[in-house]
Design an enzyme around this catalytic site. Structure first.
Site, PDB file in Angstrom:
ATOM      1  N   LYS A  46      37.844  52.815  40.093  1.00  0.00           N
ATOM      2  CA  LYS A  46      38.112  52.669  41.525  1.00  0.00           C
ATOM      3  C   LYS A  46      39.582  52.936  41.766  1.00  0.00           C
ATOM      4  CE  LYS A  46      39.387  49.321  44.043  1.00  0.00           C
ATOM      5  NZ  LYS A  46      39.584  48.034  44.710  1.00  0.00           N
TER       6      LYS A  46
HETATM    7  C1  5RP Z   1      40.763  43.694  46.370  1.00  0.00           C
HETATM    8  C2  5RP Z   1      40.005  44.891  45.951  1.00  0.00           C
HETATM    9  C3  5RP Z   1      39.153  45.500  46.986  1.00  0.00           C
HETATM   10  O1  5RP Z   1      37.830  45.337  46.564  1.00  0.00           O
HETATM   11  C4  5RP Z   1      39.438  46.942  47.197  1.00  0.00           C
HETATM   12  O2  5RP Z   1      40.785  47.118  47.492  1.00  0.00           O
HETATM   13  C5  5RP Z   1      38.542  47.570  48.251  1.00  0.00           C
HETATM   14  O3  5RP Z   1      38.776  47.011  49.476  1.00  0.00           O
HETATM   15  P1  5RP Z   1      39.530  47.736  50.660  1.00  0.00           P
HETATM   16  O4  5RP Z   1      38.631  48.868  51.102  1.00  0.00           O
HETATM   17  O5  5RP Z   1      39.669  46.681  51.718  1.00  0.00           O
HETATM   18  O6  5RP Z   1      40.844  48.266  50.143  1.00  0.00           O
HETATM   19  O7  5RP Z   1      40.016  45.326  44.829  1.00  0.00           O
HETATM   20  O8  5RP Z   1      41.383  43.147  45.302  1.00  0.00           O
END
Ligand code: 5RP
Length: 293
Positions: free
Chosen positions: A205
Site C-alpha cells: 500500500k
Molecule cells: C492509517 C492508514 C490508512 O489505512 C491509510 O492511510 C488509508 O487511509 P486514507 O485513504 O485515509 O489515507 O494506514 O494509518
C-alpha cells in the site's frame, strides 16, 4: 455417472482447460508461486474478475483516536461495509463493530506501538495467531523507509510478519509510511514499495504520485493506493482513475470515503472506477445521483 460424463464432455466449453472460471481470470502479479491458502486469501481481497480491490480503510483510530468520520464506527463504517471488497481495520474495531456475517476479506492492521502524539513509527507486530483466529485475509504492517530511528525496526517487523504469514498462509501487506521529512515522489515510493516486496510483502500500500507508473512497474506485487487527506469528491475520483490507469490493483481508501458528504455514494462511485473502468466524469455523475437518494 451420466452427470459426470456430461461434465467431462463439456469441460472445454464450460471450464476452458478444466480450471474453474474464477481461477482463469485470477491473475495477480507475483502470486503464481504461492501456496493454496495464500492464493485463497488473496482471491478474497482482489475481485477474481477485475483482479482489483476496493479496500475500505478505517484503521486510523489506532494512531489518531476518534478521527473525523470515525467517531462512531457503528454509524460511520458499518453501512459502508456492503460496498467494499475488503476491510482494513484493527482487531479492536473488527471485533467490536464488524459483523462476522459480512463475508468481507479482512486486511488486519497488524503493527502498532505509537500514536500521532509521539513518534509514529515505533511499532511492533501483533501475534499472527490472532490474525488467523479472526480469519484475516492479510496482515498489514507499516514500514518507515528513510526514518533515521525506526527504519530497521519496521523492516524487521515486516520480515517477521512475512515469516509468520508463510507459516500460517496469510499474505502480508506492506504499508509505506511517509515521514514528514520524506519527499512524496516516485523515487521515494518506488524505493519504499520495492523494499516491502523484496522483504516478502504480497501486497504494497502506497500513495499515488506523479510518475506513478514507475512505482507500479518496479514493484513485483500488486500495489493499492491510500487516498490520503480528504479531497473534493471529483478530485478523489480522478486520483482513483489515474492510479488504476497507471497500474494500481485497487485502492485502500479511508478519509475520502468516510469523510465524504455522502460516504455510501462515494464508495460506490469508487467501485465504478476500480471495477467498471468509469471515467472520473462518469463516476462523479454516479456519485451525485446516488447522493441525492
Ligand atoms: C492509517 C492508514 C490508512 O489505512 C491509510 O492511510 C488509508 O487511509 P486514507 O485513504 O485515509 O489515507 O494506514 O494509518
Amino acid at each position: 455417472m451420466a452427470d459426470l460424463d456430461g461434465i467431462l464432455e463439456n469441460k472445454d466449453k464450460d471450464y476452458g482447460i478444466g480450471i474453474p472460471v474464477a481461477n482463469q481470470h485470477f491473475i495477480l502479479k507475483g502470486s503464481d508461486n504461492l501456496d493454496w491458502g495464500m492464493k485463497d486469501r488473496l482471491a478474497r481481497i482482489f475481485n477474481v474478475k477485475s483482479g482489483r480491490t476496493v479496500m475500505l480503510a478505517f484503521d486510523h483510530g489506532y494512531i489518531m483516536g476518534p478521527t473525523s468520520g470515525l467517531e462512531r464506527l457503528d454509524l460511520g463504517i458499518v453501512p459502508l461495509i456492503e460496498y467494499a471488497d475488503s476491510l482494513m481495520c484493527t482487531r479492536g474495531s473488527l471485533r467490536s463493530v464488524v459483523p462476522p456475517t459480512s463475508g468481507k476479506a479482512i486486511c488486519l492492521r497488524s503493527s502498532a506501538g505509537s500514536s500521532l502524539l509521539t513518534d509514529l513509527n515505533n511499532e511492533c507486530i501483533i501475534d499472527p495467531v490472532d490474525a488467523v483466529r479472526v480469519n484475516a485475509s492479510a496482515m498489514a504492517v507499516m514500514v518507515a523507509i528513510g526514518n533515521q530511528n525506526f527504519e530497521a525496526k519496521t523492516v524487521e517487523n515486516l520480515a517477521r510478519a512475512v515469516d509468520n504469514g508463510y507459516k500460517y498462509g496469510v499474505p502480508v501487506m506492506g504499508v509505506t509510511a511517509v515521514g514528514r521529512e520524506m519527499a512524496r515522489d516516485a523515487r521515494y515510493f518506488s524505493t519504499a514499495s520495492r523494499i516491502c516486496a523484496e522483504n516478502g510483502a504480497n501486497i504494497v500500500k502506497t500513495y499515488y504520485c506523479e510518475g506513478f507508473a514507475k512505482v507500479v512497474n518496479s514493484c513485483p506485487v500488486p500495489i493499492v493506493i491510500a487516498g490520503g487527506k480528504k479531497l473534493p469528491e471529483k478530485e478523489a475520483l480522478e486520483l482513483c482513475y489515474n492510479a488504476i490507469n497507471e497500474g494500481a490493483a485497487g485502492v485502500d481508501m479511508g478519509r475520502n470515503v468516510f469523510q465524504s458528504e455522502a460516504p455510501a455514494a462515494m464508495i460506490q462511485a469508487v467501485r465504478g472506477v476500480v471495477h467498471d473502468n468509469l471515467t472520473p466524469d462518469q463516476a462523479y455523475e454516479m456519485f451525485r445521483d446516488l447522493a441525492k437518494k
